[in-house]
Design a protein around this motif. Structure first.
Motif, mmCIF file in Angstrom:
data_model
loop_
_atom_site.group_PDB
_atom_site.id
_atom_site.type_symbol
_atom_site.label_atom_id
_atom_site.label_comp_id
_atom_site.label_asym_id
_atom_site.label_seq_id
_atom_site.Cartn_x
_atom_site.Cartn_y
_atom_site.Cartn_z
ATOM 1 N N MET A 1 0.853 -1.165 0.000
ATOM 2 C CA MET A 1 0.000 0.000 0.000
ATOM 3 C C MET A 1 0.902 1.231 0.000
ATOM 4 S SD MET A 1 -2.762 -1.272 2.838
ATOM 5 C CE MET A 1 -1.589 -2.307 3.709
ATOM 6 N N PHE A 2 0.411 2.292 -0.660
ATOM 7 C CA PHE A 2 1.195 3.498 -0.794
ATOM 8 C C PHE A 2 0.383 4.721 -0.388
ATOM 9 C CE2 PHE A 2 2.737 0.412 -3.829
ATOM 10 C CZ PHE A 2 4.100 0.399 -3.572
ATOM 11 N N TYR A 30 2.924 -12.011 1.297
ATOM 12 C CA TYR A 30 2.007 -12.620 0.346
ATOM 13 C C TYR A 30 1.252 -13.798 0.964
ATOM 14 C CZ TYR A 30 0.117 -14.821 -3.796
ATOM 15 O OH TYR A 30 -0.741 -15.365 -4.702
ATOM 16 N N HIS A 31 1.942 -14.608 1.772
ATOM 17 C CA HIS A 31 1.294 -15.793 2.352
ATOM 18 C C HIS A 31 0.212 -15.432 3.373
ATOM 19 C CE1 HIS A 31 4.468 -14.945 5.327
ATOM 20 N NE2 HIS A 31 3.634 -15.499 6.194
ATOM 21 N N ALA A 32 0.182 -14.165 3.822
ATOM 22 C CA ALA A 32 -0.830 -13.734 4.793
ATOM 23 C C ALA A 32 -1.921 -12.891 4.135
ATOM 24 C CB ALA A 32 -0.163 -12.935 5.913
ATOM 25 N N LEU A 33 -1.941 -12.862 2.803
ATOM 26 C CA LEU A 33 -2.885 -12.033 2.061
ATOM 27 C C LEU A 33 -4.330 -12.248 2.504
ATOM 28 C CD1 LEU A 33 -3.383 -10.068 -0.360
ATOM 29 C CD2 LEU A 33 -3.692 -12.125 -1.747
ATOM 30 N N ASP A 34 -4.774 -13.493 2.582
ATOM 31 C CA ASP A 34 -6.175 -13.781 2.922
ATOM 32 C C ASP A 34 -6.581 -13.187 4.256
ATOM 33 O OD1 ASP A 34 -6.543 -15.123 0.540
ATOM 34 O OD2 ASP A 34 -6.238 -17.106 1.413
ATOM 35 N N ALA A 48 -7.713 -3.401 -3.815
ATOM 36 C CA ALA A 48 -7.174 -3.538 -5.168
ATOM 37 C C ALA A 48 -5.862 -4.295 -5.036
ATOM 38 C CB ALA A 48 -6.947 -2.172 -5.798
ATOM 39 N N ILE A 49 -5.757 -5.408 -5.717
ATOM 40 C CA ILE A 49 -4.549 -6.224 -5.644
ATOM 41 C C ILE A 49 -3.722 -5.968 -6.897
ATOM 42 C CG2 ILE A 49 -3.640 -8.566 -5.518
ATOM 43 C CD1 ILE A 49 -6.200 -9.307 -3.984
ATOM 44 N N CYS A 50 -2.480 -5.581 -6.668
ATOM 45 C CA CYS A 50 -1.552 -5.296 -7.759
ATOM 46 C C CYS A 50 -0.369 -6.245 -7.655
ATOM 47 C CB CYS A 50 -1.060 -3.856 -7.674
ATOM 48 S SG CYS A 50 -2.384 -2.643 -7.779
ATOM 49 N N ASP A 51 0.089 -6.714 -8.785
ATOM 50 C CA ASP A 51 1.263 -7.586 -8.830
ATOM 51 C C ASP A 51 2.421 -6.838 -9.459
ATOM 52 O OD1 ASP A 51 0.177 -9.824 -7.654
ATOM 53 O OD2 ASP A 51 -0.321 -10.809 -9.541
ATOM 54 N N GLN A 52 3.635 -7.198 -9.060
ATOM 55 C CA GLN A 52 4.844 -6.623 -9.640
ATOM 56 C C GLN A 52 4.922 -6.992 -11.113
ATOM 57 O OE1 GLN A 52 7.613 -6.898 -5.677
ATOM 58 N NE2 GLN A 52 8.388 -7.821 -7.498
ATOM 59 N N VAL A 62 8.968 -0.615 -7.600
ATOM 60 C CA VAL A 62 8.723 -1.601 -8.646
ATOM 61 C C VAL A 62 7.394 -1.282 -9.335
ATOM 62 C CG1 VAL A 62 8.360 -4.052 -9.092
ATOM 63 C CG2 VAL A 62 9.997 -3.346 -7.357
ATOM 64 N N ARG A 63 7.377 -1.321 -10.673
ATOM 65 C CA ARG A 63 6.141 -1.086 -11.422
ATOM 66 C C ARG A 63 5.175 -2.241 -11.149
ATOM 67 N NH1 ARG A 63 4.435 -2.379 -16.611
ATOM 68 N NH2 ARG A 63 6.455 -3.307 -17.053
ATOM 69 N N ARG A 64 3.926 -1.882 -10.880
ATOM 70 C CA ARG A 64 2.890 -2.869 -10.583
ATOM 71 C C ARG A 64 1.672 -2.597 -11.459
ATOM 72 N NH1 ARG A 64 5.769 -2.012 -6.017
ATOM 73 N NH2 ARG A 64 6.050 -3.751 -4.589
ATOM 74 N N SER A 65 0.821 -3.596 -11.618
ATOM 75 C CA SER A 65 -0.437 -3.387 -12.335
ATOM 76 C C SER A 65 -1.567 -4.070 -11.582
ATOM 77 C CB SER A 65 -0.354 -3.892 -13.780
ATOM 78 O OG SER A 65 -0.234 -5.288 -13.794
ATOM 79 N N LEU A 66 -2.752 -3.525 -11.770
ATOM 80 C CA LEU A 66 -3.949 -4.018 -11.109
ATOM 81 C C LEU A 66 -4.347 -5.367 -11.690
ATOM 82 C CD1 LEU A 66 -6.287 -3.305 -9.146
ATOM 83 C CD2 LEU A 66 -7.450 -2.316 -11.111
ATOM 84 N N VAL A 67 -4.554 -6.349 -10.804
ATOM 85 C CA VAL A 67 -4.953 -7.676 -11.272
ATOM 86 C C VAL A 67 -6.316 -8.105 -10.733
ATOM 87 C CG1 VAL A 67 -2.611 -8.487 -11.687
ATOM 88 C CG2 VAL A 67 -3.648 -8.859 -9.444
#
Length: 189
Positions: A1-2, A30-34, A48-52, A62-67
């Motif tokens: 989060m930013f 990542y493993h605690a996302l849920d 909103a979940i974004c991946d690198q 790092v550039r990320r995009s919405l998935v």
């Protein structure tokens, strides 16, 4: 989060707030996302979940995009649903004194419509549904808040919306005639 989301997320989730290049940041493993997503949805927040999209480089963001986007009324993951309660997504519009509502539980497929020229008659039904998320025409919450004092049903509607996850959409999404035409085309009528 930013930025503001990082500050809000760190407060809600008990995360450490950090900075990189003067940008506030907060992250979760990542493993605690849920676990964290469930907490945010329970707090009525959208996620909103974004991946690198590139390999990390020292000292650079790092550039990320919405998935994926999750909201309290649209989640379907078994670990995000409480089997003892419905998870209604409810669209509500008040126009020319008529309160219209449509509610849907994506996990069960239940879908209902209602309208009443006396909004105070429909408000108890909506309160009993206890929707996880409201879809509203743009500006509705502000309009309801500014309504004349004697319009008690409108103020009750504002109180109902306050404290719930609300998504405001352009007004044309709530036009009854357009909705009827789309339904007829969809179902071949």
């Amino acid at each position: 989060m930013f930025h503001e989301d990082a500050a809000d997320g760190s407060r809600l989730l008990g995360l450490t707030l950090t900075k990189r290049q003067d940008a506030p940041m907060a992250g979760i493993p990542y493993h605690a996302l849920d676990t964290y997503v469930n907490k945010l949805l329970a707090a009525g927040r959208k996620v909103a979940i974004c991946d690198q999209q590139e390999a990390p480089q020292p000292g650079k963001l790092v550039r990320r995009s919405l998935v994926r986007i999750l909201s309290p009324g649209t989640t379907l993951a078994a670990n995000q649903l409480d089997a003892g309660h419905n998870h209604y997504l409810c669209a509500v519009a008040l126009e020319t004194g008529v309160l219209r509502a449509a509610w849907l539980d994506l996990s069960t497929g239940e879908f209902k419509l209602a309208a009443d020229v006396h909004p105070e008659n429909l408000l108890p039904v909506l309160a009993a549904l206890d929707p996880r998320e409201l879809l509203l025409p743009e500006g509705s919450v502000d309009t309801w808040r500014k309504a004349p004092h004697e319009l008690t049903a409108v103020h009750a509607l504002h109180a109902f919306a306050k404290g719930r996850a609300c998504t405001e959409l352009p007004g044309y999404h709530f036009d009854p005639a357009a909705g009827q035409r789309r339904s007829w085309r969809r179902w071949g009528c």
